[in-house]
Write an enzyme that holds these catalytic residues in place. Structure first.
Site, mmCIF file in Angstrom:
data_model
loop_
_atom_site.group_PDB
_atom_site.id
_atom_site.type_symbol
_atom_site.label_atom_id
_atom_site.label_comp_id
_atom_site.label_asym_id
_atom_site.label_seq_id
_atom_site.Cartn_x
_atom_site.Cartn_y
_atom_site.Cartn_z
ATOM 1 N N SER A 22 -13.229 1.841 14.335
ATOM 2 C CA SER A 22 -13.037 1.165 12.870
ATOM 3 C C SER A 22 -14.080 1.086 11.749
ATOM 4 C CB SER A 22 -12.821 -0.423 13.258
ATOM 5 O OG SER A 22 -14.107 -0.865 13.569
ATOM 6 N N HIS A 155 19.481 -17.247 -16.160
ATOM 7 C CA HIS A 155 20.302 -16.356 -15.744
ATOM 8 C C HIS A 155 20.343 -14.902 -16.244
ATOM 9 C CE1 HIS A 155 22.091 -19.926 -13.644
ATOM 10 N NE2 HIS A 155 21.789 -20.607 -14.593
ATOM 11 N N SER A 276 6.337 11.709 -19.819
ATOM 12 C CA SER A 276 7.224 12.363 -18.790
ATOM 13 C C SER A 276 6.776 13.760 -18.638
ATOM 14 C CB SER A 276 8.604 12.184 -19.110
ATOM 15 O OG SER A 276 9.402 13.106 -18.549
ATOM 16 N N LYS A 282 9.734 10.160 -23.832
ATOM 17 C CA LYS A 282 9.603 9.263 -23.061
ATOM 18 C C LYS A 282 8.049 8.514 -23.222
ATOM 19 C CE LYS A 282 11.712 7.565 -20.254
ATOM 20 N NZ LYS A 282 11.995 7.808 -19.172
ATOM 21 N N ASN A 284 6.603 5.621 -20.677
ATOM 22 C CA ASN A 284 6.868 4.685 -19.715
ATOM 23 C C ASN A 284 5.690 3.717 -19.153
ATOM 24 O OD1 ASN A 284 9.015 6.199 -19.132
ATOM 25 N ND2 ASN A 284 8.197 7.900 -18.067
ATOM 26 N N GLU A 289 4.877 -0.779 -13.727
ATOM 27 C CA GLU A 289 5.742 -0.564 -12.162
ATOM 28 C C GLU A 289 5.190 -0.428 -11.227
ATOM 29 O OE1 GLU A 289 8.504 2.669 -13.433
ATOM 30 O OE2 GLU A 289 7.472 2.473 -15.303
ATOM 31 N N TYR A 316 -10.941 -14.138 21.701
ATOM 32 C CA TYR A 316 -10.978 -12.739 20.786
ATOM 33 C C TYR A 316 -10.061 -12.002 21.471
ATOM 34 C CZ TYR A 316 -12.117 -8.337 18.727
ATOM 35 O OH TYR A 316 -12.128 -7.234 18.111
HETATM 36 N N1 ARG Z 1 -14.571 -3.975 15.443
HETATM 37 C C1 ARG Z 1 -14.203 -5.234 16.038
HETATM 38 C C2 ARG Z 1 -13.196 -6.003 15.164
HETATM 39 O O1 ARG Z 1 -13.300 -5.813 14.091
HETATM 40 C C3 ARG Z 1 -15.498 -5.764 16.334
HETATM 41 C C4 ARG Z 1 -15.263 -6.619 17.249
HETATM 42 C C5 ARG Z 1 -15.260 -6.002 18.626
HETATM 43 N N2 ARG Z 1 -15.351 -6.725 19.686
HETATM 44 C C6 ARG Z 1 -15.195 -6.337 20.968
HETATM 45 N N3 ARG Z 1 -15.167 -7.293 22.125
HETATM 46 N N4 ARG Z 1 -14.565 -5.398 20.964
HETATM 47 O O2 ARG Z 1 -12.634 -7.052 15.633
#
Ligand code: ARG
Length: 502
Positions: A22, A155, A276, A282, A284, A289, A316
């Site tokens: 992550s 309306h 455009s 145009k 726009n 949007e 968790y």
């Molecule tokens: N990257 C994890 C999250 O955002 C951090 C916590 C991970 N904890 C674990 N026990 N794997 O949730």
């Protein structure tokens, strides 16, 4: 070697590592993670788990890391999974084995929950200022055109004339409620999960009150299982963002119509419109949007996070990692949308005469005429019928109510079975009186109630909106919702090591 190396023999599968990683997303938590770690080090020292010398080395190392992150100089190692493991490893590289004491009594579960609350606080402070800027843009346009009249619609059909300022102030009301929702979301997020450990609470006598104070949070969370698995604060913030986006999207929709030459109420500045690639004619409203379009995505962020949570047993679960893309996207999209809409609105040019001409179409003063008849003693239901006849007559003649002759007014009243209407038909001045009531300015002035579009009311509302915006700007950077109390900490920067109390 992986942090959990003791229990594991073989290598991680490449696909598993890539799938669970992550760091690309949660690197955004780096500064918050460092603040959380500093507060945790202080708690470890207070509990006698690290020496004063270790505390100093750990905090200095973390402060150096903070400087590296701020300078964009810290390189993230994708093999280290997430921001927490990256920072711990980077700290070990810089200060050696003492870094191994940092994670005492802490899990990534309480760590990430703390980081995310700190991140949210920073984001909410910025969003609050952006919402205020958006209000400012709306009020500025209203102040520039205090007398401009719009054909108010229900309306999508012509209804009653309203001041443009009244219309714009309606959005200011929405944005004020959005500010309130973010402040409210923040108040519930304002707790420290630090010391909750992985699920059961840290196995050391950590002073959780103190580490909460250290972070400028109101206090510790009350239940370690809840603290490590609660993402209500994420959902609440995304919900507030989704609703604010819906408000911006409605405004965007109106501006797109208003800028259509068939309406011609406003013209977009070149800086906030696009052309455009093919049609040279145009101009726009693309930014409006895209605000409307991205609102769909933020609504998806809300639905997605609720769905992610709904099947999770305590405590968790790794599913919770999916909170961040949704939260970051929702709040980031709102912040960017507020910026572009504030610029677009502030740079609009308004065609007051086109608006006024349109406000006169569709017999928009009919209700005002009915109200005038009621003031002369006729029941409203009768007056409604009388004015209905007048509208039909005006349509037959291709005229407006304000241009009908005396005999048309007398005729419409006289045709009614109601004796008060019949009597009014004989009043010599009735045509002139009702024609006067049928003017746009008279119709506006007649809506003289709290919250009504009468120019005196709108002028007062505009003054108080301006005063409020200026007063709130003076306290910008404070935790939203706490602007009234002078002792609240300011959050322009993430709070550093010392308790923040003034
Ligand atoms: N990257 C994890 C999250 O955002 C951090 C916590 C991970 N904890 C674990 N026990 N794997 O949730």
């Amino acid at each position: 070697m992986r942090l959990w190396g003791g229990r594991f023999a073989g290598e991680s599968d490449e696909r598993m590592a890539a799938f669970t990683r992550s760091i690309e997303i949660d690197a955004a938590l780096a500064l918050d993670d460092i603040e959380g770690s500093i507060a945790h080090v202080r708690a470890l020292r207070r509990a006698g788990l690290v020496t004063a010398g270790d505390e100093e080395r750990l905090v200095a190392g973390l402060a150096d890391l903070r400087a590296e992150v701020e300078a964009g100089a810290l390189a993230w190692d994708p093999t280290l999974e997430d921001v927490h493991l990256n920072l711990e490893a980077a700290l070990a590289e810089r200060i050696g084995p003492v870094a191994g004491r940092l994670h005492t009594g802490r899990s990534r579960n309480d760590q990430v929950a703390t980081d995310l609350r700190l991140w949210l606080r920073r984001a909410v402070v910025r969003l609050d200022a952006a919402l205020l800027d958006m209000e400012d843009a709306l009020v500025t346009v209203a102040e520039r055109h205090p007398d401009a009249v719009l054909p108010g619609a229900t309306h999508i059909q012509p209804a009653q004339p309203v001041l443009l300022a009244h219309h714009l102030l309606a959005y200011v009301e929405m944005l004020e409620r959005d500010r309130g929702r973010f402040a409210d979301a923040w108040r519930r997020a304002d707790r420290s999960p630090l010391g909750s450990g992985a699920i059961a609470g840290a196995g050391y006598p950590l002073d959780r009150e103190a580490s909460a104070r250290e972070l400028g949070l109101a206090g510790p969370t009350a239940n370690s299982m809840d603290a490590t698995s609660d993402r209500d604060f994420v959902v609440e913030a995304i919900a507030a963002a989704a609703l604010a986006m819906v408000h911006l999207s409605r405004l965007a929709e109106e501006i797109a119509w208003w800028s259509n030459p068939r309406f011609g109420f406003v013209r977009l500045a070149d800086a906030f419109s696009t052309g455009s690639s093919m049609m040279p004619n145009k101009k726009n409203p693309d930014p409006a949007e895209l605000v409307r379009g991205r609102t769909g995505r933020v609504i998806g962020d809300l639905a997605g996070s609720l769905a992610m949570l709904k099947g999770l047993p305590l405590a968790y679960q790794r599913d919770l990692q999916e909170d961040k893309p949704a939260l970051f996207d929702a709040l980031g999209t709102l912040e960017a949308s507020l910026g572009v809409m504030a610029g677009l609105v502030a740079s609009l040019s308004v065609d007051e005469s086109r608006m006024r001409a349109a406000a006169a179409e569709g017999h928009t003063t009919a209700t005002a005429v009915a109200d005038a008849i009621v003031r002369l003693g006729v029941p409203f239901r009768t007056a409604h019928h009388v004015v209905g006849r007048l509208v039909a007559e005006a349509d037959r003649r291709g005229s407006t109510l304000a241009d009908l002759p005396d005999d048309a007014y007398a005729g419409a009243l006289g045709a009614d079975a109601d004796p008060t209407a019949a009597e009014l038909a004989l009043r010599p001045s009735i045509g002139a009186e009702l024609r006067a009531a049928a003017g746009i300015d008279a119709a506006l002035a007649s809506c003289d109630v709290v919250g009504g579009t009468a120019p005196v009311r709108v002028a007062a509302a505009l003054v108080s909106a301006r005063e409020r915006i200026e007063a709130e700007r003076a306290t910008a950077g404070r935790a939203p919702g706490s602007r009234a109390t002078a002792e609240e900490p300011t959050f322009e920067k993430p709070p550093s090591g010392q308790p923040t109390s003034g």
